[in-house]
Write an enzyme that holds these catalytic residues in place. Sequence first.
Site, PDB file in Angstrom:
ATOM      1  N   LYS A 132      55.618  10.791   9.754  1.00  0.00           N
ATOM      2  CA  LYS A 132      57.284  10.940   8.730  1.00  0.00           C
ATOM      3  C   LYS A 132      56.726  10.289   7.546  1.00  0.00           C
ATOM      4  CE  LYS A 132      59.618  13.576  11.374  1.00  0.00           C
ATOM      5  NZ  LYS A 132      58.476  13.827  12.855  1.00  0.00           N
ATOM      6  N   ASP A 133      56.578   8.624   8.011  1.00  0.00           N
ATOM      7  CA  ASP A 133      56.075   8.003   6.253  1.00  0.00           C
ATOM      8  C   ASP A 133      54.685   8.848   5.783  1.00  0.00           C
ATOM      9  OD1 ASP A 133      57.326   6.137   7.314  1.00  0.00           O
ATOM     10  OD2 ASP A 133      55.626   4.856   8.235  1.00  0.00           O
TER      11      ASP A 133
END
Length: 487
Positions: A132-133
Amino acid sequence: MSADGLPDSRDAAFADNLPPMQYVSTRGHAPVLDFAGVLLAGLAEDGGLYVPETWPLFAAADWRALRGLPYPTLAARIMRPFVGDAIEFATLEALCDDAYAGFNHPAVVPLIQLDTNLFVQELFHGPTLAFKDMALQLLGRLFDHILSARDQRVTIVGATSGDTGSAAIEACAGRARIDIAILHPEGRTSEVQRRQMTTVQDDNVANIAIQGTFDDCQDLVKAMFADAPFRAEMGLSAVNSINWARIAAQIPYYVAAALALGAPDHEVAFAVPTGNFGNILAGWAARRMGLPVARLVAGSNRNDILVRFLNANDMSARPVEPSLSPSMDIQVSSNFERLLFELLDRNGAATAAAMHRFRATGHMGVPDAAWHRACAVFHGFRLDDAGTEAEIARLHAATGYLADPHTAIGIAAARAHPAPHAVPMVAMATAHPAKFPEAVARATGVHPALPPALADLLNRPEHYVTLPNDLAAVEAQVRALVRRNRP
Ligand SMILES: *Cc1c(COP(=O)(O)O)cnc(C)c1O
């Protein structure tokens, strides 16, 4: 400038801004917006998802010109046609440099060989150790940039069962134009997950533990959005996985892997542990832009709606069951709507009808012709918890590689559905093994250590308030956060 003193056409081209890129809704009845508009809007007004009005196409020479670039530069160049004239290219490049500077690997998305034609691409070197980063680190900076250009602020609110909350908080912490409040169910996240959220110090972050379940948290967030005066007063917004900018920010790593393995002169295939269909959709987008992607394999745990669709055109929702790969415990993959829109020849009315039918009945009848088009590119693979642990163990014994449960499903999917003609397969590694240490330790006997940057996580002070499952109490807390940060 080139050696003969004439302007180098390629660099000159990148220095200029592009014509605007417009976005349309998959349901055909929302205003057309530019990149900045879809970034701030998230969901379209008609309930659809925004997609580019036309897909940019890269020719073989364009792909070749991207070989060997540092990842942030590559990311900016791939995203440039999607951003259009909404942000100057030099600014976009600077935002990409900044977003990926904090990653814990010089290559940002390293590619590791596991077998003759099998690779993993590690997408977990960001601050919260999950893929997700890759998108959210850039999204926080894009929000800040656009909001300061418009002299606006937003308040991001969200509910998390543990995983996405920390990535959203890390993306927004310390950003000048954003406040963020994340609700988590008290005592129902792992300690590492809670601490990844609650040990962030910045004044613009509020963590709220709700005395209730994840569903209660989600209902509270929905109720805040439904409270129109509160929504307007706070400038509520979301960074959830339907935001187009997240998809756009995930396309570059597919390109990076493909270029490293010989694209555009050689084909490549990908296997992706799939939940909301956001990651694998970015792989489809790269293919749509002309990258030679031979195949995309979606890996699922026991929540296997996508696998049933791909294997038998059976798109029917069942109750979500917990598994060892919680980020894939999803029965309605929201980004699937973007693929459906393409499969239905970009017919918004047909897409809206299919989605309404699915909401009402739990079944989606996809016409056979559209299903066959999906099957030409996508394959589905399902693995239960026992199979997942067995795959973690097998891989560790064969190669020494430690995979988290999500990653292991992707690797098993790649092995089950290899592309023909020895085309290299890249399995996406979406979480660091230390993020799910119990399953990894059970399967291998090795207890994966947190990377040095997080080694003292268990000793850092936590900041959060605990509230009852009560809308007024939560709204008061969000208002206090916002008052504190707005003069
Ligand atoms: C979110 C997530 C996934 C699923 O990705 P989608 O884009 O939702 O398909 C897989 N693995 C991990 C570790 C994740 O955090």
